[in-house]
Motif scaffolding. Structure first.
Motif, PDB file in Angstrom:
ATOM      1  N   GLY A   1       0.810  -1.217   0.000  1.00 58.92           N
ATOM      2  CA  GLY A   1       0.000   0.000   0.000  1.00 58.92           C
ATOM      3  C   GLY A   1       0.842   1.265   0.000  1.00 58.92           C
ATOM      4  N   SER A   2       0.142   2.393   0.074  1.00 62.18           N
ATOM      5  CA  SER A   2       0.806   3.694   0.013  1.00 62.18           C
ATOM      6  C   SER A   2       0.304   4.609   1.115  1.00 62.18           C
ATOM      7  CB  SER A   2       0.533   4.370  -1.341  1.00 62.18           C
ATOM      8  OG  SER A   2       1.046   3.617  -2.413  1.00 62.18           O
ATOM      9  N   LEU A   3       1.166   5.523   1.511  1.00 56.98           N
ATOM     10  CA  LEU A   3       0.810   6.599   2.427  1.00 56.98           C
ATOM     11  C   LEU A   3       1.571   7.846   2.004  1.00 56.98           C
ATOM     12  CD1 LEU A   3       1.011   4.913   5.962  1.00 56.98           C
ATOM     13  CD2 LEU A   3      -1.059   5.790   4.876  1.00 56.98           C
ATOM     14  N   ARG A   4       1.016   9.002   2.337  1.00 56.71           N
ATOM     15  CA  ARG A   4       1.739  10.246   2.123  1.00 56.71           C
ATOM     16  C   ARG A   4       1.825  10.993   3.444  1.00 56.71           C
ATOM     17  NH1 ARG A   4       0.502  15.512  -1.669  1.00 56.71           N
ATOM     18  NH2 ARG A   4      -1.091  15.872  -0.090  1.00 56.71           N
ATOM     19  N   LEU A   5       3.032  11.219   3.879  1.00 60.73           N
ATOM     20  CA  LEU A   5       3.270  11.973   5.098  1.00 60.73           C
ATOM     21  C   LEU A   5       3.452  13.448   4.746  1.00 60.73           C
ATOM     22  CD1 LEU A   5       5.831   9.666   6.932  1.00 60.73           C
ATOM     23  CD2 LEU A   5       3.338   9.503   6.850  1.00 60.73           C
ATOM     24  N   SER A   6       3.029  14.297   5.649  1.00 59.11           N
ATOM     25  CA  SER A   6       3.183  15.739   5.481  1.00 59.11           C
ATOM     26  C   SER A   6       3.835  16.323   6.718  1.00 59.11           C
ATOM     27  CB  SER A   6       1.822  16.408   5.276  1.00 59.11           C
ATOM     28  OG  SER A   6       1.171  15.911   4.136  1.00 59.11           O
ATOM     29  N   CYS A   7       4.537  17.407   6.517  1.00 61.21           N
ATOM     30  CA  CYS A   7       5.169  18.088   7.643  1.00 61.21           C
ATOM     31  C   CYS A   7       5.071  19.587   7.392  1.00 61.21           C
ATOM     32  CB  CYS A   7       6.619  17.650   7.777  1.00 61.21           C
ATOM     33  SG  CYS A   7       7.533  18.499   9.079  1.00 61.21           S
ATOM     34  N   ALA A   8       4.359  20.259   8.237  1.00 60.39           N
ATOM     35  CA  ALA A   8       4.229  21.707   8.129  1.00 60.39           C
ATOM     36  C   ALA A   8       5.445  22.347   8.781  1.00 60.39           C
ATOM     37  CB  ALA A   8       2.953  22.163   8.809  1.00 60.39           C
ATOM     38  N   ALA A   9       6.154  23.176   8.018  1.00 65.46           N
ATOM     39  CA  ALA A   9       7.387  23.764   8.528  1.00 65.46           C
ATOM     40  C   ALA A   9       7.509  25.195   8.033  1.00 65.46           C
ATOM     41  CB  ALA A   9       8.592  22.957   8.070  1.00 65.46           C
ATOM     42  N   ALA A  10       8.292  25.961   8.735  1.00 67.42           N
ATOM     43  CA  ALA A  10       8.363  27.391   8.436  1.00 67.42           C
ATOM     44  C   ALA A  10       9.479  27.721   7.461  1.00 67.42           C
ATOM     45  CB  ALA A  10       8.549  28.164   9.730  1.00 67.42           C
ATOM     46  N   GLY A  11       9.393  27.192   6.244  1.00 65.92           N
ATOM     47  CA  GLY A  11      10.282  27.643   5.186  1.00 65.92           C
ATOM     48  C   GLY A  11      11.750  27.333   5.346  1.00 65.92           C
ATOM     49  N   PHE A  12      12.095  26.196   5.923  1.00 67.96           N
ATOM     50  CA  PHE A  12      13.487  25.793   6.028  1.00 67.96           C
ATOM     51  C   PHE A  12      14.031  25.351   4.675  1.00 67.96           C
ATOM     52  CE2 PHE A  12      14.503  26.009  10.442  1.00 67.96           C
ATOM     53  CZ  PHE A  12      13.279  25.969  11.088  1.00 67.96           C
ATOM     54  N   THR A  13      15.305  25.573   4.482  1.00 68.89           N
ATOM     55  CA  THR A  13      15.913  25.226   3.202  1.00 68.89           C
ATOM     56  C   THR A  13      16.275  23.753   3.122  1.00 68.89           C
ATOM     57  OG1 THR A  13      18.054  25.913   4.079  1.00 68.89           O
ATOM     58  CG2 THR A  13      16.826  27.536   2.800  1.00 68.89           C
ATOM     59  N   CYS A  14      16.552  23.127   4.239  1.00 65.82           N
ATOM     60  CA  CYS A  14      16.991  21.740   4.247  1.00 65.82           C
ATOM     61  C   CYS A  14      16.070  20.917   5.143  1.00 65.82           C
ATOM     62  CB  CYS A  14      18.415  21.623   4.803  1.00 65.82           C
ATOM     63  SG  CYS A  14      19.608  22.593   3.872  1.00 65.82           S
ATOM     64  N   MET A  15      15.551  19.854   4.598  1.00 65.68           N
ATOM     65  CA  MET A  15      14.624  19.049   5.393  1.00 65.68           C
ATOM     66  C   MET A  15      14.833  17.569   5.103  1.00 65.68           C
ATOM     67  SD  MET A  15      11.147  21.251   5.623  1.00 65.68           S
ATOM     68  CE  MET A  15      10.781  20.416   7.171  1.00 65.68           C
ATOM     69  N   GLY A  16      14.379  16.758   6.041  1.00 65.98           N
ATOM     70  CA  GLY A  16      14.539  15.333   5.878  1.00 65.98           C
ATOM     71  C   GLY A  16      13.475  14.557   6.618  1.00 65.98           C
ATOM     72  N   TRP A  17      13.361  13.296   6.255  1.00 61.37           N
ATOM     73  CA  TRP A  17      12.482  12.360   6.947  1.00 61.37           C
ATOM     74  C   TRP A  17      13.335  11.248   7.545  1.00 61.37           C
ATOM     75  CZ3 TRP A  17       7.477  13.058   8.000  1.00 61.37           C
ATOM     76  CH2 TRP A  17       6.748  13.949   7.222  1.00 61.37           C
TER      77      TRP A  17
END
Length: 121
Positions: A16-32
């Motif tokens: 199956g599939s899922l989509r995760l979301s992360c609300a963040a304040a405009g950071f240039t570098c992000m990761g999971w």
């Protein structure tokens, strides 16, 4: 106070599939990051300011990280899920990172609260 709010986790069957979301304040570098039960947290996907990405071998071809810069939202599209993908998923943010982002937790200053993903066989 920086807040990262992750959402989108749930329970699915293998494949199956899922989509995760992360609300963040405009950071240039992000990761999971993924933390399986009883194991250390590991970086699975990262993205830099230019949109370049990097992935752990275990998720290449199945997961896609992306950012909506207008909405300041980070996504992780997870397809072909496997039982070993089970665990907590955390989004993380940093103001600086190497090209392609970083999958090393030590590079990140800010962390979300995590969202649980459970994949059953």
């Amino acid at each position: 106070q920086v807040q990262l709010v992750a959402s989108g986790g749930g329970s699915v069957q293998a494949g199956g599939s899922l989509r995760l979301s992360c609300a963040a304040a405009g950071f240039t570098c992000m990761g999971w990051f993924h933390q399986a039960p009883g194991k250390e947290r590991e970086g699975v996907a990262a993205i830099d300011s230019g949109g370049s990405t990097s992935y752990a071998d275990s998720v290449k071809g199945r997961f896609t990280i992306s950012k909506d810069n207008a909405k300041n939202i980070l996504y992780l599209q997870m397809n072909s899920l496997k039982p070993e993908d089970t665990g907590m998923y955390y989004c993380a943010a940093a103001r600086f990172c190497p090209s392609g982002g970083s999958r090393w937790s030590g590079d990140y200053n800010y962390w979300g609260q995590g969202t649980q993903v459970t994949v059953s066989s």
